[in-house]
Design a protein around this motif. Structure first.
Motif, PDB file in Angstrom:
ATOM      1  N   UNK A   1     -18.105  16.424  15.948  1.00 24.73           N
ATOM      2  CA  UNK A   1     -17.703  17.533  15.097  1.00 24.73           C
ATOM      3  C   UNK A   1     -18.887  18.065  14.292  1.00 24.73           C
ATOM      4  N   UNK A   2     -19.901  17.234  14.095  1.00 23.40           N
ATOM      5  CA  UNK A   2     -21.079  17.628  13.334  1.00 23.40           C
ATOM      6  C   UNK A   2     -22.305  17.010  14.004  1.00 23.40           C
TER       7      UNK A   2
ATOM      8  N   UNK B   1     -10.730  12.000  11.839  1.00 20.33           N
ATOM      9  CA  UNK B   1      -9.727  11.172  12.525  1.00 20.33           C
ATOM     10  C   UNK B   1      -9.865  11.164  14.048  1.00 20.33           C
ATOM     11  N   UNK B   2     -11.042  11.422  14.567  1.00 19.49           N
ATOM     12  CA  UNK B   2     -11.291  11.268  16.004  1.00 19.49           C
ATOM     13  C   UNK B   2     -11.583   9.791  16.272  1.00 19.49           C
ATOM     14  N   UNK B   3     -10.877   9.210  17.217  1.00 16.90           N
ATOM     15  CA  UNK B   3     -10.873   7.764  17.419  1.00 16.90           C
ATOM     16  C   UNK B   3     -12.267   7.194  17.659  1.00 16.90           C
ATOM     17  N   UNK B   4     -13.043   7.809  18.527  1.00 14.67           N
ATOM     18  CA  UNK B   4     -14.373   7.301  18.835  1.00 14.67           C
ATOM     19  C   UNK B   4     -15.312   7.344  17.649  1.00 14.67           C
ATOM     20  N   UNK B   5     -15.217   8.400  16.866  1.00 14.00           N
ATOM     21  CA  UNK B   5     -16.085   8.537  15.697  1.00 14.00           C
ATOM     22  C   UNK B   5     -15.684   7.562  14.596  1.00 14.00           C
TER      23      UNK B   5
ATOM     24  N   UNK C   1     -25.790   6.244   6.909  1.00 15.51           N
ATOM     25  CA  UNK C   1     -25.360   6.835   8.179  1.00 15.51           C
ATOM     26  C   UNK C   1     -23.880   6.563   8.441  1.00 15.51           C
ATOM     27  N   UNK C   2     -23.407   5.358   8.100  1.00 12.90           N
ATOM     28  CA  UNK C   2     -21.997   5.031   8.319  1.00 12.90           C
ATOM     29  C   UNK C   2     -21.087   5.823   7.393  1.00 12.90           C
ATOM     30  N   UNK C   3     -21.517   6.015   6.151  1.00  8.24           N
ATOM     31  CA  UNK C   3     -20.722   6.817   5.212  1.00  8.24           C
ATOM     32  C   UNK C   3     -20.639   8.262   5.696  1.00  8.24           C
ATOM     33  N   UNK C   4     -21.770   8.812   6.128  1.00 10.01           N
ATOM     34  CA  UNK C   4     -21.775  10.191   6.624  1.00 10.01           C
ATOM     35  C   UNK C   4     -20.918  10.304   7.882  1.00 10.01           C
ATOM     36  N   UNK C   5     -21.037   9.335   8.783  1.00  8.99           N
ATOM     37  CA  UNK C   5     -20.245   9.370  10.016  1.00  8.99           C
ATOM     38  C   UNK C   5     -18.755   9.247   9.719  1.00  8.99           C
TER      39      UNK C   5
END
Length: 173
Positions: free
Chosen positions: A67-68, A134-138, A124-128
């Protein structure tokens, strides 16, 4: 004058020590080459768990719809850089390279790597997680990123104990 080949014996009759048996020589070389106990140590298992969680996080983010672009590119770069550096330190410990390269303070280098890498991985985890929508892979990638961050904090603590506390008390040798 004969210029033919001469045979020089170097066996027990000439006073040279007998060669070691082949089985004992290969066991000694393997014992010196690899540190088998590091596989089963707590630090070794934590490094393997970190590498697995970072690889799963990378694959989860890479195989899902983004998405980003900038957020997930950053996440992938940080995850792969951490994975490669953890693998380097794992190989250094397994093959005892720290004995050959004594000009580097390996506990301090590992401590600094984990300190910087953990901060970058947490960001990086917070930004991700904030850009996952709510996309499962992300979401899975961000979750495994947080898991790797927790495992890196454990490694920070263990490398801090080795590099700072034991050197200040003189118990490192």
């Amino acid at each position: 004058m004969s210029h033919g080949a001469r045979v020089i014996r170097t066996g027990p009759s000439s006073g040279a020590p007998p060669p070691p048996p082949p089985a004992a020589a290969s066991q000694g070389a393997d014992a010196e080459l690899m540190d088998g106990a590091y596989f089963r140590s707590c630090a070794g298992m934590i490094k393997v768990a970190q590498m697995i969680s970072l690889l799963v996080a990378f694959i989860s983010v890479n195989s899902s719809q983004w998405t980003d672009y900038t957020a997930y590119s950053y996440f992938q770069i940080v995850a792969m850089c951490d994975l490669v550096m953890i693998l380097v330190f794992y190989v250094v410990h397994i093959f005892r390279i720290y004995r050959l390269l004594t000009c580097i303070s390996w506990p301090l280098a590992e401590f600094l790597h984990y300190l910087i890498g953990t901060i970058l991985l947490l960001i990086a985890s917070i930004v991700a997680a904030s850009k996952s929508y709510n996309l499962t892979g992300l979401v899975a990638g961000a979750t495994f990123g947080f898991l790797a961050t927790i495992l890196c904090v454990l490694s920070i603590w263990s490398s801090y104990k080795v590099s700072c506390i034991t050197q200040s008390t003189g118990k490192y040798h």
